[in-house]
Write a protein that holds these residues in place. Sequence first.
Motif, mmCIF file in Angstrom:
data_model
loop_
_atom_site.group_PDB
_atom_site.id
_atom_site.type_symbol
_atom_site.label_atom_id
_atom_site.label_comp_id
_atom_site.label_asym_id
_atom_site.label_seq_id
_atom_site.Cartn_x
_atom_site.Cartn_y
_atom_site.Cartn_z
ATOM 1 N N LEU A 86 57.580 -48.923 -18.667
ATOM 2 C CA LEU A 86 56.148 -49.166 -18.666
ATOM 3 C C LEU A 86 55.832 -49.163 -20.805
ATOM 4 N N ILE A 89 57.227 -51.283 -22.964
ATOM 5 C CA ILE A 89 56.528 -53.412 -22.280
ATOM 6 C C ILE A 89 54.904 -53.440 -22.851
ATOM 7 N N GLU A 90 53.981 -52.198 -22.032
ATOM 8 C CA GLU A 90 52.091 -52.441 -22.891
ATOM 9 C C GLU A 90 52.637 -52.226 -23.730
ATOM 10 N N ALA A 91 51.229 -52.445 -24.683
ATOM 11 C CA ALA A 91 50.718 -52.766 -25.832
ATOM 12 C C ALA A 91 52.021 -53.009 -27.012
ATOM 13 N N GLY A 92 51.731 -53.383 -26.660
ATOM 14 C CA GLY A 92 52.847 -54.142 -27.787
ATOM 15 C C GLY A 92 53.696 -53.510 -27.563
ATOM 16 N N SER A 93 54.918 -54.518 -27.190
ATOM 17 C CA SER A 93 56.927 -53.649 -26.995
ATOM 18 C C SER A 93 57.531 -53.342 -27.575
ATOM 19 N N GLU A 95 60.144 -54.415 -28.660
ATOM 20 C CA GLU A 95 60.804 -56.172 -29.766
ATOM 21 C C GLU A 95 59.550 -56.173 -31.208
ATOM 22 N N ILE A 96 58.013 -56.104 -30.578
ATOM 23 C CA ILE A 96 57.022 -56.375 -31.128
ATOM 24 C C ILE A 96 57.422 -55.457 -32.322
HETATM 25 C C1 LIG Z 1 50.866 -52.521 -15.861
HETATM 26 C C2 LIG Z 1 50.585 -52.839 -17.188
HETATM 27 C C3 LIG Z 1 48.568 -52.793 -17.711
HETATM 28 C C4 LIG Z 1 48.664 -53.075 -18.526
HETATM 29 N N1 LIG Z 1 47.561 -52.901 -18.998
HETATM 30 C C5 LIG Z 1 47.490 -54.398 -20.888
HETATM 31 C C6 LIG Z 1 46.026 -53.390 -20.643
HETATM 32 O O1 LIG Z 1 45.233 -52.361 -20.991
HETATM 33 N N2 LIG Z 1 45.270 -54.375 -22.066
HETATM 34 C C7 LIG Z 1 46.192 -55.534 -22.509
HETATM 35 O O2 LIG Z 1 45.616 -56.125 -23.423
HETATM 36 N N3 LIG Z 1 47.757 -55.799 -21.988
HETATM 37 C C8 LIG Z 1 47.705 -54.989 -21.046
HETATM 38 N N4 LIG Z 1 49.174 -55.302 -20.523
HETATM 39 C C9 LIG Z 1 49.774 -56.250 -20.779
HETATM 40 C C10 LIG Z 1 50.881 -55.675 -22.053
HETATM 41 O O3 LIG Z 1 50.207 -55.102 -23.244
HETATM 42 C C11 LIG Z 1 51.640 -57.138 -22.119
HETATM 43 O O4 LIG Z 1 52.530 -56.727 -20.755
HETATM 44 C C12 LIG Z 1 52.725 -56.767 -23.092
HETATM 45 O O5 LIG Z 1 52.433 -56.918 -24.698
HETATM 46 C C13 LIG Z 1 53.827 -58.205 -22.582
HETATM 47 O O6 LIG Z 1 53.103 -59.339 -23.293
HETATM 48 P P1 LIG Z 1 53.457 -60.547 -21.831
HETATM 49 O O7 LIG Z 1 53.592 -59.492 -20.577
HETATM 50 O O8 LIG Z 1 52.986 -60.947 -22.099
HETATM 51 O O9 LIG Z 1 55.236 -61.180 -22.130
HETATM 52 P P2 LIG Z 1 55.568 -61.694 -23.655
HETATM 53 O O10 LIG Z 1 54.674 -61.427 -24.950
HETATM 54 O O11 LIG Z 1 55.703 -62.956 -23.170
HETATM 55 O O12 LIG Z 1 56.717 -60.903 -23.380
HETATM 56 C C14 LIG Z 1 58.311 -61.304 -22.922
HETATM 57 C C15 LIG Z 1 59.290 -60.938 -23.769
HETATM 58 O O13 LIG Z 1 59.628 -61.405 -25.447
HETATM 59 C C16 LIG Z 1 59.803 -60.055 -25.576
HETATM 60 N N5 LIG Z 1 59.032 -61.088 -27.177
HETATM 61 C C17 LIG Z 1 58.181 -62.004 -27.808
HETATM 62 N N6 LIG Z 1 57.538 -61.795 -28.478
HETATM 63 C C18 LIG Z 1 58.710 -62.013 -29.433
HETATM 64 C C19 LIG Z 1 59.171 -62.083 -30.325
HETATM 65 N N7 LIG Z 1 58.141 -62.296 -31.672
HETATM 66 N N8 LIG Z 1 60.187 -61.651 -31.003
HETATM 67 C C20 LIG Z 1 60.788 -61.104 -30.154
HETATM 68 N N9 LIG Z 1 60.553 -60.697 -28.830
HETATM 69 C C21 LIG Z 1 59.958 -60.846 -28.403
HETATM 70 C C22 LIG Z 1 59.208 -58.876 -25.744
HETATM 71 O O14 LIG Z 1 59.715 -58.169 -26.789
HETATM 72 C C23 LIG Z 1 59.400 -59.137 -24.737
HETATM 73 O O15 LIG Z 1 60.501 -59.030 -24.336
HETATM 74 C C24 LIG Z 1 49.288 -54.898 -19.235
HETATM 75 C C25 LIG Z 1 50.220 -54.738 -18.636
HETATM 76 C C26 LIG Z 1 50.660 -54.329 -17.849
HETATM 77 C C27 LIG Z 1 52.410 -54.315 -16.757
#
Ligand SMILES: Cc1cc2nc3c(=O)[nH]c(=O)nc-3n(C[C@H](O)[C@H](O)[C@H](O)COP(=O)(O)OP(=O)(O)OC[C@H]3O[C@@H](n4cnc5c(N)ncnc54)[C@H](O)[C@@H]3O)c2cc1C
Length: 111
Positions: A86, A89-93, A95-96
């Motif tokens: 996780l 993925i979380e808090a900025g994946s 890729e981001i």
């Molecule tokens: C258990 C859990 C806890 C979480 N807790 C919090 C929290 O406390 N606070 C909060 O704010 N968020 C929270 N999140 C959300 C988490 O930060 C997001 O899941 C994460 O930012 C990715 O966003 P998304 O899931 O919408 O995926 P998307 O943004 O739809 O991305 C999907 C995929 O595409 C890639 N991608 C997206 N945009 C681009 C780009 N421009 N260029 C290249 N690749 C790209 C991403 O890297 C990812 O691999 C939580 C998520 C989980 C699963």
Amino acid sequence: MSDDRFEGVSFMLAEMYASLDAARQVVYRTAEMVDAGVPAQRESAVTKLFVAEAVWRIVDHAMQVLRGIGYTTDFPVQAIFRSARLMRIEAGSDEIMEFLIAREVLKEMKS
Ligand SMILES: Cc1cc2nc3c(=O)[nH]c(=O)nc-3n(C[C@H](O)[C@H](O)[C@H](O)COP(=O)(O)OP(=O)(O)OC[C@H]3O[C@@H](n4cnc5c(N)ncnc54)[C@H](O)[C@@H]3O)c2cc1C
């Protein structure tokens, strides 16, 4: 542990330690910059990317060392394994973070 009998495991332990050591240094470097009020956008993204990948590598090796038993709920490694994934993925994946780093690097190259 005998080096002769468990050489393969010792290599994994060495890699785990190297990843942990490097991740710590990256965190300390960025924390010092932030404490000193130095802009650290690029370094913060490098830290998030590097540490999340390092944790993933370390836990992956831990699972490999424990083999099948590490996958069972008898040991906490399987839960850490899921949490470690996780982090990428979380808090900025990943890729981001790469996007943010590239943006700063390109800005520096153009200036
Ligand atoms: C258990 C859990 C806890 C979480 N807790 C919090 C929290 O406390 N606070 C909060 O704010 N968020 C929270 N999140 C959300 C988490 O930060 C997001 O899941 C994460 O930012 C990715 O966003 P998304 O899931 O919408 O995926 P998307 O943004 O739809 O991305 C999907 C995929 O595409 C890639 N991608 C997206 N945009 C681009 C780009 N421009 N260029 C290249 N690749 C790209 C991403 O890297 C990812 O691999 C939580 C998520 C989980 C699963």
